[in-house]
Design an enzyme around this catalytic site. Sequence first.
Site, PDB file in Angstrom:
ATOM      1  N   ARG A 186      -0.011   1.457  -5.012  1.00  0.00           N
ATOM      2  CA  ARG A 186       1.384   1.682  -4.689  1.00  0.00           C
ATOM      3  C   ARG A 186       1.904   2.775  -5.613  1.00  0.00           C
ATOM      4  O   ARG A 186       1.324   3.029  -6.659  1.00  0.00           O
ATOM      5  CB  ARG A 186       2.203   0.398  -4.867  1.00  0.00           C
ATOM      6  CG  ARG A 186       1.765  -0.752  -3.971  1.00  0.00           C
ATOM      7  CD  ARG A 186       2.616  -1.985  -4.213  1.00  0.00           C
ATOM      8  NE  ARG A 186       2.238  -3.103  -3.331  1.00  0.00           N
ATOM      9  CZ  ARG A 186       1.354  -4.042  -3.644  1.00  0.00           C
ATOM     10  NH1 ARG A 186       0.733  -4.008  -4.822  1.00  0.00           N
ATOM     11  NH2 ARG A 186       1.071  -5.004  -2.784  1.00  0.00           N
TER      12      ARG A 186
ATOM     13  N   HIS B  75      -3.035  -7.970  -1.785  1.00  0.00           N
ATOM     14  CA  HIS B  75      -2.221  -8.753  -0.854  1.00  0.00           C
ATOM     15  C   HIS B  75      -2.421 -10.246  -1.087  1.00  0.00           C
ATOM     16  O   HIS B  75      -3.550 -10.707  -1.213  1.00  0.00           O
ATOM     17  CB  HIS B  75      -2.603  -8.430   0.592  1.00  0.00           C
ATOM     18  CG  HIS B  75      -2.137  -7.084   1.047  1.00  0.00           C
ATOM     19  ND1 HIS B  75      -2.669  -6.436   2.139  1.00  0.00           N
ATOM     20  CD2 HIS B  75      -1.181  -6.261   0.556  1.00  0.00           C
ATOM     21  CE1 HIS B  75      -2.064  -5.275   2.297  1.00  0.00           C
ATOM     22  NE2 HIS B  75      -1.155  -5.145   1.354  1.00  0.00           N
TER      23      HIS B  75
ATOM     24  N   ARG C 239      -1.742   4.899   0.832  1.00  0.00           N
ATOM     25  CA  ARG C 239      -2.267   3.537   0.643  1.00  0.00           C
ATOM     26  C   ARG C 239      -2.675   2.932   1.986  1.00  0.00           C
ATOM     27  O   ARG C 239      -3.725   2.284   2.087  1.00  0.00           O
ATOM     28  CB  ARG C 239      -1.204   2.687  -0.060  1.00  0.00           C
ATOM     29  CG  ARG C 239      -1.573   1.208  -0.236  1.00  0.00           C
ATOM     30  CD  ARG C 239      -0.487   0.543  -1.064  1.00  0.00           C
ATOM     31  NE  ARG C 239      -0.441  -0.894  -0.863  1.00  0.00           N
ATOM     32  CZ  ARG C 239      -1.110  -1.794  -1.573  1.00  0.00           C
ATOM     33  NH1 ARG C 239      -1.935  -1.395  -2.527  1.00  0.00           N
ATOM     34  NH2 ARG C 239      -0.964  -3.085  -1.342  1.00  0.00           N
TER      35      ARG C 239
ATOM     36  N   TYR D  53      -3.875  -3.669   9.491  1.00  0.00           N
ATOM     37  CA  TYR D  53      -4.644  -2.424   9.579  1.00  0.00           C
ATOM     38  C   TYR D  53      -5.713  -2.468  10.666  1.00  0.00           C
ATOM     39  O   TYR D  53      -6.237  -1.428  11.053  1.00  0.00           O
ATOM     40  CB  TYR D  53      -5.289  -2.109   8.218  1.00  0.00           C
ATOM     41  CG  TYR D  53      -4.258  -1.881   7.138  1.00  0.00           C
ATOM     42  CD1 TYR D  53      -3.457  -0.750   7.152  1.00  0.00           C
ATOM     43  CD2 TYR D  53      -4.064  -2.813   6.117  1.00  0.00           C
ATOM     44  CE1 TYR D  53      -2.489  -0.555   6.183  1.00  0.00           C
ATOM     45  CE2 TYR D  53      -3.102  -2.620   5.152  1.00  0.00           C
ATOM     46  CZ  TYR D  53      -2.314  -1.487   5.190  1.00  0.00           C
ATOM     47  OH  TYR D  53      -1.356  -1.286   4.231  1.00  0.00           O
TER      48      TYR D  53
ATOM     49  N   HIS E  32       3.289   6.018   0.320  1.00  0.00           N
ATOM     50  CA  HIS E  32       2.693   4.763   0.785  1.00  0.00           C
ATOM     51  C   HIS E  32       1.765   4.990   1.980  1.00  0.00           C
ATOM     52  O   HIS E  32       0.884   4.159   2.241  1.00  0.00           O
ATOM     53  CB  HIS E  32       3.788   3.763   1.157  1.00  0.00           C
ATOM     54  CG  HIS E  32       3.403   2.335   0.911  1.00  0.00           C
ATOM     55  ND1 HIS E  32       3.220   1.814  -0.357  1.00  0.00           N
ATOM     56  CD2 HIS E  32       3.135   1.317   1.769  1.00  0.00           C
ATOM     57  CE1 HIS E  32       2.876   0.533  -0.263  1.00  0.00           C
ATOM     58  NE2 HIS E  32       2.806   0.215   1.014  1.00  0.00           N
TER      59      HIS E  32
ATOM     60  N   LYS F 223       2.740  -5.864  -7.623  1.00  0.00           N
ATOM     61  CA  LYS F 223       3.714  -6.599  -6.834  1.00  0.00           C
ATOM     62  C   LYS F 223       3.454  -8.099  -6.966  1.00  0.00           C
ATOM     63  O   LYS F 223       2.321  -8.548  -6.844  1.00  0.00           O
ATOM     64  CB  LYS F 223       3.615  -6.173  -5.364  1.00  0.00           C
ATOM     65  CG  LYS F 223       4.758  -6.678  -4.502  1.00  0.00           C
ATOM     66  CD  LYS F 223       4.702  -6.067  -3.120  1.00  0.00           C
ATOM     67  CE  LYS F 223       5.879  -6.513  -2.272  1.00  0.00           C
ATOM     68  NZ  LYS F 223       5.841  -5.894  -0.922  1.00  0.00           N
TER      69      LYS F 223
END
Length: 422
Positions: free
Chosen positions: A240, A397, A374, A406, A371, A265
């Site tokens: 990120r 994640h 990414r 994705y 982003h 995150k």
Amino acid sequence: MLRMVWFLPLAKVMQDFKSYLLSRRIAGPKAVDFYIHWVTQFYRFNQIEPGDAVSKPEVEAYLKHLSKHKETWQVDQAAKAISLFEFYKNKEAVTSAGKPLDCKSEWRTVADDMRKMLRLMHRSHRTEKTYLGWVRRFYRFLEGHSPHSLNSAHVKDFLTHLAAEQNVSASTQNQAFNAILFLFRHTLDKDIEDISDAVRAKRTRRLPVVLTRSEINRLFDHMHGINRLMALLVYGCGLRLQECLQLRIKDIDLEREAVTVRSGKGDKDRETVLPSSLRADLKAHLEEVRTIYDTDRASESPGVMLPGALERKYPNAGKEWAWFWIFPSHTNSTDPKTGILRRHHIYRGNLQKAVKAAGKRAEIHKRITVHTLRHSFATHLLEKGYDIRTIQDLLGHTDLRTTMIYTHVVSKNRHGVVSPLD
């Protein structure tokens, strides 16, 4: 209080409610007629008037009655219609009663207390700015109510206002709720009760923008210097933007070809891959960074900012090479939290502007952000045949469903379906 305002018959009240929905574009003409129908039937079912207070059991009883002979989407529409009408009714009652006394000084004190609590809990500066921004919007919405008189109904009305009148996304509404929840729990020392009947913003699934490999190469061909190296690192490691900016010397392991992301995150650490092709460029870059570090030490400037309580625990650690930024700013600036003039990492806007400008020069007709790199990292790994769990770990994640998005943007569909046109 509401009874004094709502002496009008139900039909007239519904007509005013319909005008409100249409004027605010909350619903189209066809949907509005259904909304009016559900609310009218709700009041007749419970044998109450618009001026009467509505209880949650009354709403649940009506919805349960509907579910016996109506489709699920109709029951959901009826629940939304009732919530919108309650919001509208409360809003009209407040307007008729006049604005309450101004409590600016109380709100300023509460905002200061919230800022202190955010810092005590080591929330990031961006989180602090975002949360305080939502508190300001909450204050303006309440039009002068004292912060100590707030309850769950005010929160429900604010969330409904965001969804119905401001048309915010579901993620924005959730962000607002988290800010208000922090205000209630950690500053006002109150609990927010059930607000499940607030109108929720519509959650839509958006596919990420992904660049092809040739577009990635064209993009990097139009970048240079530190911005190019940072963009390569974001794409090559799946970082990120903020994770890239906050990298420190100790987080890069050239021998193991690994990058450790600290406090990503969700305040989680993870390790991701470091591209072999970047080792030489990174070594050369770190030699230049060492010159900046040596200059700071020679001038006895304050050390770099340390996360959490480490600055108090290890007061000299910020002056060590291991803690220095991988991408330091060329000028010192004042720390917004401590007021200390020190060296920070490069400003996030620099890379954002550089990537956007490079995309235009490369004539890539997509909306490109940092982003996007990414997203492209994850998609290209998936196309190479790497399993989804590995990609989930590299991206950091928590939920596999986030990574699964994705699978919908790979260059060729994975089911081998051939279009009838072909």
